[in-house]
Design a protein around this motif. Structure first.
Motif, PDB file in Angstrom:
ATOM      1  N   THR A 214      -1.014   2.019  -4.009  1.00 55.78           N
ATOM      2  CA  THR A 214      -2.102   1.711  -4.944  1.00 55.78           C
ATOM      3  C   THR A 214      -2.066   2.552  -6.215  1.00 55.78           C
ATOM      4  OG1 THR A 214      -3.610   3.260  -3.862  1.00 55.78           O
ATOM      5  CG2 THR A 214      -3.657   0.977  -3.108  1.00 55.78           C
ATOM      6  N   THR A 215      -1.092   3.455  -6.354  1.00 56.77           N
ATOM      7  CA  THR A 215      -0.991   4.165  -7.636  1.00 56.77           C
ATOM      8  C   THR A 215      -0.429   3.250  -8.722  1.00 56.77           C
ATOM      9  OG1 THR A 215       1.192   4.984  -7.039  1.00 56.77           O
ATOM     10  CG2 THR A 215      -0.645   6.502  -6.696  1.00 56.77           C
ATOM     11  N   VAL A 216       0.143   2.134  -8.324  1.00 56.07           N
ATOM     12  CA  VAL A 216       0.722   1.219  -9.307  1.00 56.07           C
ATOM     13  C   VAL A 216      -0.387   0.358  -9.918  1.00 56.07           C
ATOM     14  CG1 VAL A 216       2.412  -0.621  -9.664  1.00 56.07           C
ATOM     15  CG2 VAL A 216       2.840   1.153  -7.939  1.00 56.07           C
ATOM     16  N   PRO A 217      -0.542   0.383 -11.245  1.00 56.06           N
ATOM     17  CA  PRO A 217      -1.553  -0.470 -11.863  1.00 56.06           C
ATOM     18  C   PRO A 217      -1.334  -1.933 -11.469  1.00 56.06           C
ATOM     19  CG  PRO A 217      -0.668   1.048 -13.489  1.00 56.06           C
ATOM     20  CD  PRO A 217       0.162   1.205 -12.243  1.00 56.06           C
ATOM     21  N   GLY A 218      -2.402  -2.615 -11.129  1.00 60.74           N
ATOM     22  CA  GLY A 218      -2.286  -4.013 -10.743  1.00 60.74           C
ATOM     23  C   GLY A 218      -1.963  -4.214  -9.277  1.00 60.74           C
ATOM     24  N   SER A 219      -1.883  -3.134  -8.503  1.00 62.35           N
ATOM     25  CA  SER A 219      -1.511  -3.263  -7.085  1.00 62.35           C
ATOM     26  C   SER A 219      -2.581  -4.001  -6.278  1.00 62.35           C
ATOM     27  CB  SER A 219      -1.256  -1.881  -6.478  1.00 62.35           C
ATOM     28  OG  SER A 219      -2.318  -1.007  -6.773  1.00 62.35           O
ATOM     29  N   SER A 220      -3.776  -4.149  -6.861  1.00 57.92           N
ATOM     30  CA  SER A 220      -4.812  -4.885  -6.115  1.00 57.92           C
ATOM     31  C   SER A 220      -4.400  -6.336  -5.877  1.00 57.92           C
ATOM     32  CB  SER A 220      -6.153  -4.808  -6.846  1.00 57.92           C
ATOM     33  OG  SER A 220      -5.986  -5.096  -8.210  1.00 57.92           O
ATOM     34  N   CYS A 221      -3.396  -6.816  -6.608  1.00 57.63           N
ATOM     35  CA  CYS A 221      -2.895  -8.178  -6.389  1.00 57.63           C
ATOM     36  C   CYS A 221      -2.197  -8.334  -5.043  1.00 57.63           C
ATOM     37  CB  CYS A 221      -1.886  -8.572  -7.459  1.00 57.63           C
ATOM     38  SG  CYS A 221      -2.604  -8.736  -9.075  1.00 57.63           S
ATOM     39  N   TYR A 222      -1.576  -7.284  -4.537  1.00 59.53           N
ATOM     40  CA  TYR A 222      -0.818  -7.455  -3.292  1.00 59.53           C
ATOM     41  C   TYR A 222      -1.251  -6.510  -2.166  1.00 59.53           C
ATOM     42  CZ  TYR A 222       1.836  -3.917  -5.886  1.00 59.53           C
ATOM     43  OH  TYR A 222       2.190  -2.836  -6.640  1.00 59.53           O
ATOM     44  N   VAL A 223      -1.927  -5.396  -2.508  1.00 60.72           N
ATOM     45  CA  VAL A 223      -2.401  -4.517  -1.437  1.00 60.72           C
ATOM     46  C   VAL A 223      -3.760  -5.017  -0.964  1.00 60.72           C
ATOM     47  CG1 VAL A 223      -3.093  -2.182  -0.797  1.00 60.72           C
ATOM     48  CG2 VAL A 223      -1.208  -2.514  -2.394  1.00 60.72           C
ATOM     49  N   ASP A 224      -3.837  -5.446   0.271  1.00 60.05           N
ATOM     50  CA  ASP A 224      -5.120  -5.907   0.784  1.00 60.05           C
ATOM     51  C   ASP A 224      -5.924  -4.741   1.322  1.00 60.05           C
ATOM     52  OD1 ASP A 224      -6.934  -8.150   1.750  1.00 60.05           O
ATOM     53  OD2 ASP A 224      -6.566  -7.006   3.593  1.00 60.05           O
TER      54      ASP A 224
END
Lengths: 428, 428
Positions: free
Chosen positions: A303-313
């Protein structure tokens, strides 16, 4: 054509840099910004907030460096004395600058504070120095010339020094030195190959590299190989003039890439978590992670990657056995029969979290991070991980060495690499 | 009684230290080990793997330092040349040492590799140098004397350098210098107080501190204040001879502690996560954390403490709204009405995780870590946290500044501090 060497020294000032405290990290970006101007850092020095020590370092650097960058010691506390040390070295009195003083007043007004004499010392600069305005803080920096050398003095606060470096120092240095040297650096990041193997694989290439430099760096994140070189460009046609050198460089970079292929996960500035994010996005896969020994580090890194909310549930840290049963449904019988640190439990965690969160990929990690909890059969550093997804279930066992921090960091890297490899596999 | 100053310089060797790569972190523990021997580090230098640069730095340090510690560049790769640089500086030829060679053979045998000529160069040391055996790696270090100076050369691998420093270098330095100087350092770690406020609060004390030094360091983890001093002890009765100075020191440390009380969370080497663990243990409370924007960092930091499995039950990273509903039972209506980043959702997360995991304390964190996702009403850096437990429910709102990494680190520190304060409260 001779490549004129432009050398810089960086002098970081601050007693906290000498003992216990943090190490000087400003020098990393300062060196990179200098490289962009064709200037190579040859020495980094850290000294305390003592005038004599700053001056001794400065005088030493004046003997050979074209550029000397000092950072820190420009603030308003009693021990800050970089300004005085530099002024005395060149015999220039400190003079109050109106623009700097106005900026100070405006800054402190925002905090509802007057500019006391102690704070006002930030507005004094050596006579003849070029002021470097501080747009994001209080203390201005300054730039001076002495014979062949340029002396740049920056505040110690990284954000302030960065802005000053980009907006004011780089343009001046480019103008003064009009350098046609450029620094090329290419980094290859590998995981899973021991350092000695990486070296062995590279040794045939290493034999004849001319002016290209190799670097090898092992860390818990893996082994990074860097290839670097100073190259020359004409001022008119950069592409054209560098072309004679280009094939040699491209050939070498390709050779190194081929050599490292089995363990290569990223190049350049990219990190493992970014790459994992990219392959998951590429597959349109969502992911959920159940962690024990890593205590949330895998989820955190994802989740440190910006935009990770697209694939990390989601992630769960099922630290206790109770949590393993409740959060991801690991059967009590599996825990009892194989123990919490086992391939069976890792698989049950991966399958459990995948099923419960209805994501494409579920991951489970369990192990012994130490220092306690190890046995002869299951020593500290033993880790099991499993992944469950469209390509079926895979489990892995690792034995890591090091302290608790190292073991968890290595584990998180190994697990991310497992996800990367899994997602990169051709669909069955 | 005059305190004889013993000065050391540290020279870290490695081209990776100069550009892009990591900064020299070995110097931190080397400086601490030297302080234990009464030796003060006055300068730290980093140079690349170039013989001329190593020699120039070494010659400069020989002019004034009693001890010079070089680290790195002792390995077997082609660019390693510290050994050669030092040998040439003192005009001592490199000679193969039998004991070092036997150790190399034994080490590489374990990896199933022969000692090639390139690897064997690690067994060569300058004539007359005292070998520092490497019990945890391949390359030995060495120690030389030149006039008043002692030159210590250590491998760059931190673990190897540490063992060598403790078991071999410290005893030799103590014997040579028989120093009666001791370094006293006391660190106070605060959170929640701006740096300017800390300085303001300390200013009455700062006025008359004699030979005691103050340091102030701001980071996302808070503001750390250090008080340090070199003191003298008689060789026979350390306690007795230092006593005249003792009251002054004790008084000052107490004064600083009182000044910083409102924000003080730890002293010395202790970290926020350790302190939180301690207060939770003291209460015999178990804890579970539900995180959104911090993506598992709070749980990870809690579990970095050895033995944390006694009080950490679980963590969940409920990154998606779906996960917030499923993992911690945040009602869809609450999410819809107030948005995922709201005090209501933070409270629902804290209560939800506490109920579901049947722990004493439940914590919920939700916010916008950036760089995307911010709006005018809810900008990047806005964070809500809530804690639910035996002392009731508390919620907090923060607005942090910085990039994604800084915001999540600050948030994790603020949340841990919230837990600490909550557990320290007197029961209602």
């Amino acid at each position: 054509m001779n490549i004129k060497p432009l050398h810089a020294d960086i002098i970081a000032v601050g007693s906290e840099l000498l003992l216990g405290g943090p190490v000087d990290s400003n020098s990393v970006f300062v060196a990179n910004f200098l490289a962009e101007c064709g200037i190579e850092v040859r020495k980094k020095i850290s000294v305390g907030d003592q005038k004599a020590d700053i001056q001794e370092a400065l005088r030493g650097s004046l003997k050979r460096a074209h550029v000397i960058v000092l950072t820190g010691g420009l603030g308003s506390t009693l021990d800050d004395c970089t300004r005085e040390a530099v002024a005395e070295t060149f015999g220039c009195p400190l003079i109050k600058r109106k623009r700097a003083y106005e900026n100070l007043k405006a800054c402190y007004r925002r905090f509802g504070r007057p500019v006391t004499p102690l704070l006002a010392k930030q507005a004094f600069l050596p006579s003849g120095a070029r002021m470097l305005g501080n747009t994001v803080g209080t203390a201005p920096g300054f730039l001076m010339r002495d014979g062949q050398s340029v002396i740049v003095v920056l505040p110690g606060v990284p954000r302030e020094a960065k802005v000053m470096m980009i907006s004011q120092v780089q343009p001046v240095l480019r103008k003064i030195f009009n350098s046609n040297r450029h620094y090329w650096l290419h980094a290859f990041h590998t995981f899973g190959l021991p350092e000695t193997d990486v070296q062995k694989q590279l040794s045939p290439i290493l034999k004849d590299v001319g002016r290209i430099q190799f670097g090898l760096l092992a860390s818990p994140r893996g082994v990074t190989v860097t290839v670097s070189c100073w190259v020359l460009s004409g001022s008119r046609s950069f592409v054209k003039e560098k072309s004679p050198f280009f094939p040699e460089w491209v050939h070498l970079v390709n050779q190194v890439r081929e050599c490292l292929r089995p363990g290569l996960f990223a190049e350049g500035e990219r990190t493992m978590e970014e790459i994992v994010g990219e392959v998951l996005r590429g597959r349109s896969w969502t992911i959920a992670v159940a962690e024990s020994c890593t205590g949330g580090l895998v989820a955190h890194r994802l989740t440190t990657v910006p935009g990770s909310s697209c694939y990390v549930d989601r992630g769960v840290v099922s630290y206790s056995n109770k949590a393993k049963r409740e959060l991801v449904g690991v059967p009590a019988s599996t825990l009892g029969r194989y123990g919490a640190v086992s391939s069976q439990v890792a698989m049950a965690m991966a399958k459990g979290i995948r099923m419960r969160s209805r994501v494409d990929v579920g991951v489970g990690v369990t192990g012994i991070a130490g220092p306690g909890g190890g046995t002869v059969e299951k020593p500290v550093g033993l880790v099991y991980a499993a992944i469950d997804g469209p390509h079926g279930t895979q489990a892995r066992r690792w034995q890591f060495w090091g302290d608790r921090t190292e073991i968890t960091l290595k584990t998180s890297q190994a697990v991310l690499d497992l996800i990367r490899r899994y997602a990169n596999e051709v669909s069955p």
